[in-house]
Design a protein around this motif. Structure first.
Motif, PDB file in Angstrom:
ATOM      1  N   ASP A   1       0.809  -1.220   0.000  1.00  0.00           N
ATOM      2  CA  ASP A   1       0.000   0.000   0.000  1.00  0.00           C
ATOM      3  C   ASP A   1       0.843   1.272   0.000  1.00  0.00           C
ATOM      4  O   ASP A   1       0.313   2.371   0.133  1.00  0.00           O
TER       5      ASP A   1
ATOM      6  N   ARG B   1      -3.772   1.664  -1.259  1.00  0.00           N
ATOM      7  CA  ARG B   1      -3.077   2.916  -0.953  1.00  0.00           C
ATOM      8  C   ARG B   1      -3.977   3.962  -0.291  1.00  0.00           C
ATOM      9  O   ARG B   1      -3.523   4.733   0.554  1.00  0.00           O
TER      10      ARG B   1
ATOM     11  N   ASN C   1      -3.776   3.688   3.499  1.00  0.00           N
ATOM     12  CA  ASN C   1      -2.448   3.380   4.045  1.00  0.00           C
ATOM     13  C   ASN C   1      -2.066   4.234   5.250  1.00  0.00           C
ATOM     14  O   ASN C   1      -0.965   4.109   5.774  1.00  0.00           O
TER      15      ASN C   1
END
Length: 649
Positions: free
Chosen positions: A386, A532, A535
């Motif tokens: 991520d 992502r 994250n």
């Protein structure tokens, strides 16, 4: 669906790029860089004029300007940019990426921690997709807007250098070598021309631009190294000529080209710089830079400076790597002394573990994602699937705190390590300048030093592309050309690392939204992992990063099954089939922010097998899989002396 037919136009002569002979005149010692700068300023002005014409055409399209005329002008504008790109991208890389010729993907504005701003993609690549779209007329307003933004930026760029372009000879040679890397890794892959696929003619323009700059230095080089001067001149002309005579994007032999022209030219330009006693960046700065200038080959294992990515402190590096190896295989780092880094990153599996998702060390299911290899992991600007970590050394922090992994903290680890006189002695030897031998800094830097040592660039493919062997299979050769061409793998997995580290500046790691399914089969559903966007980094909590994951290396990928962040695919053939269908879009997922082009690749069975053969030829773990014979001892009677190398649970 995007029109992927080639749109071949005789553009090379339009912007007057072939006037190499006009450069070839005797020069004083201080004149070459100034002459290059003058020529480049002229080319920037030409580019500005072509952009102005493109903007005019866009405003008039389709009323009084036809689609064919708009496309011709767009390609002429791109050729004008390519004539200046080598110097322009070297001097103003961020401007080029953001507004002139960046990837057609939205991104978050850099270095703005509190106010999230999404930057709309701008520049020639975006226009290339729009103008060569089958439905271009319906995109007239967007084409006009993008052309106007480009016009504004090009005008400002030209104005900035109105009085001249600040260049030194060092910069000319560095820019030329970077240009060779760029033209091979971004130009010839089609990364630059996603709609028109005019990669090969544009590459010829870049090579001629480099030839023109080198011709300015030719008289001086001929006086010191006549053989080198002649070889460089002849090879540049032949490199451009080969591109002229092989303009077809899909059939272009990229493997032949890199062996015959790119690698030799990279070496020759470096040798010419040395022969002319022109300084390198290493002579003027003590700080590491991504590319080591003394390297002669873009597939050399020493091309990239590991200290640039892992940290500039190279003192006692071998001792730190040896200590880091012990720590990597020592379960003493985990809360209950059963699991180590090597539990999920096993040397025999190219430092993966063979599970779709790594097993939790506390016995509670899994950790949620597949264990990536740590071989070549040093070559990145972001870490974890991520992309939550910016530094190689800081990865261990996430593992230490995770309740499904080490589930501990630094203080507990330090308390245990300090009980071992042997460990304390090793830390002192590796970090003699530290008042506190066992610390957060020394622990993380030791582990980073070990991972930094795990570099694998001596595979059968590497040896072949460097000219060290001749026995690469025809299947693997075809696979490389597909990887870097028709299959478009090389537009995300950039050579030579074959991951998301973007050449030639190597200052950014890319992630992609692929649309990976949760399970294989006939009725797939999108994997729920948000990637992502979740994250923990506030500036990245935006919709464009939903389901985005870091682009991993395909080096040693034959050893690292199962594949994808969730281990959904067991074989490389399944992975290629996923891409061949257009990723998640091809599986029917509604994923508006998918960055993988949704168009099917049209690969046949032979081509799929060739791609797999190429990826298999990137296998090399020689000298990387050694395991410590034993772990450092603790005082007699300590239960920690019963732990085993690598741990187990």
């Amino acid at each position: 669906m995007r029109n992927r037919l080639r749109y071949i136009l005789p553009l090379i002569g339009i912007v007057g790029l072939g006037a190499v002979l006009s450069f070839r005149q005797p020069l004083t010692a201080d004149a070459p860089a100034a002459q290059v700068a003058g020529e480049m300023r002229s080319r920037l002005v030409t580019f500005e004029q072509e952009v102005q014409q493109l903007a005019r055409y866009a405003r008039q399209f389709p009323d009084t300007v036809s689609l064919a005329d708009l496309r011709r002008q767009h390609l002429a504008t791109r050729q004008a940019f390519k004539a200046f790109e080598v110097i322009g991208a070297y001097l103003d890389g961020e401007l080029v990426r953001d507004y002139i010729n960046g990837a057609p993907l939205p991104k978050v504005e850099r270095n703005v921690p509190s106010d999230i701003k999404i930057l709309s993609p701008e520049g020639l690549q975006v226009l290339d997709e729009l103008i060569f779209d089958d439905e271009a007329e319906g995109l007239r307003d967007e084409i006009n807007r993008k052309a106007e933004v480009l016009n504004t930026q090009a005008r400002a760029w030209a104005a900035e250098y109105q009085r001249g372009i600040p260049l030194t000879s060092r910069m000319v040679f560095e820019a030329s070598r970077a240009g060779l890397i760029r033209v091979f890794t971004q130009g010839l892959t089609g990364f630059d021309t996603p709609g028109s696929l005019q990669a090969v003619p544009e590459a010829a323009t870049v090579i001629r631009s480099i030839a023109g700059m080198m011709a300015i230095y030719e008289p001086s080089l001929a006086a010191t190294s006549p053989g080198l001067a002649d070889s460089l001149h002849q090879t540049l002309q032949a490199a451009a000529g080969y591109l002229d005579s092989h303009p077809d994007f899909e059939t272009f032999d990229r493997l032949y080209y890199v062996r015959t022209y790119i690698n030799p030219l990279y070496a020759m330009i470096g040798a010419a710089q040395a022969a002319l006693s022109i300084e390198t960046v290493h002579d003027v700065s003590r700080y590491p830079v991504p590319v080591q200038q003394a390297v002669r080959d873009i597939f050399s294992p020493d091309l990239l400076d590991r200290t640039y990515f892992a940290g500039p402190d190279a003192a006692y590096q071998s001792r730190r790597a040896e200590l880091g190896q012990l720590l990597f295989f020592d379960p003493v780092l985990s809360r209950d002394n059963t699991g180590s880094c090597a539990t999920c990153h096993q040397p025999g599996r190219a430092f993966t573990d063979g599970y779709p998702k790594s097993l939790a060390m506390n016995g509670d299911g899994d950790v949620g994602r597949n264990a990536p290899t740590v071989i070549d992991a040093v070559f990145a600007r972001r870490y974890f699937h991520d992309m939550r970590s910016e530094y190689l050394a800081s990865q261990i922090e996430h593992v230490i705190a995770n309740e499904k992994e080490f589930h501990t903290d630094y203080w507990q680890i330090f308390d245990k390590l300090n009980q071992s006189p042997e460990y304390v002695s090793l830390f002192k030897a590796a970090f003699p300048d530290q008042k506190q031998p066992v610390s957060r800094h020394t622990l993380t830097m030791s582990l980073a030093a070990y991972v930094q040592s795990l570099v694998s660039w001596n595979s059968p493919f590497d040896q072949y592309v460097r000219g060290e062997r001749e026995d690469l299979s025809p299947q693997a050769k075809l696979g490389f050309n597909l990887f870097m061409g028709k299959a478009a793998c090389g537009t995300c997995h950039f050579a030579p690392v074959f991951n998301g580290l973007v050449p030639p500046d190597y200052d950014d790691s890319e992630g992609e939204v692929l649309g990976v399914p949760a399970t294989p089969g006939k009725h797939p559903v999108l994997d729920p992992d948000l990637g992502r966007v979740a994250n923990g980094r506030l500036p990245e909590a935006v919709h464009i990063y939903k389901h985005a994951f870091k682009t991993p290396t395909v080096r040693n990928v034959a050893l690292t099954a199962p594949y994808m962040h969730n281990g959904v695919y067991q074989t490389l053939e399944e992975v290629v089939d996923f891409y061949n269908k257009g990723g998640g879009a091809g599986l029917g997922f509604d994923l508006p922010n998918q960055t993988l082009p949704p168009d099917p690749l049209g690969l046949n069975r032979r081509e799929v097998k060739a791609l797999v053969a190429f990826m298999e030829s990137l296998t090399d773990t020689t000298g990387l899989t050694a395991v410590p014979a034993r772990l450092p001892a603790f005082p007699e009677g300590s239960p920690l002396n019963t732990r085993t190398v690598g741990g187990g649970y």
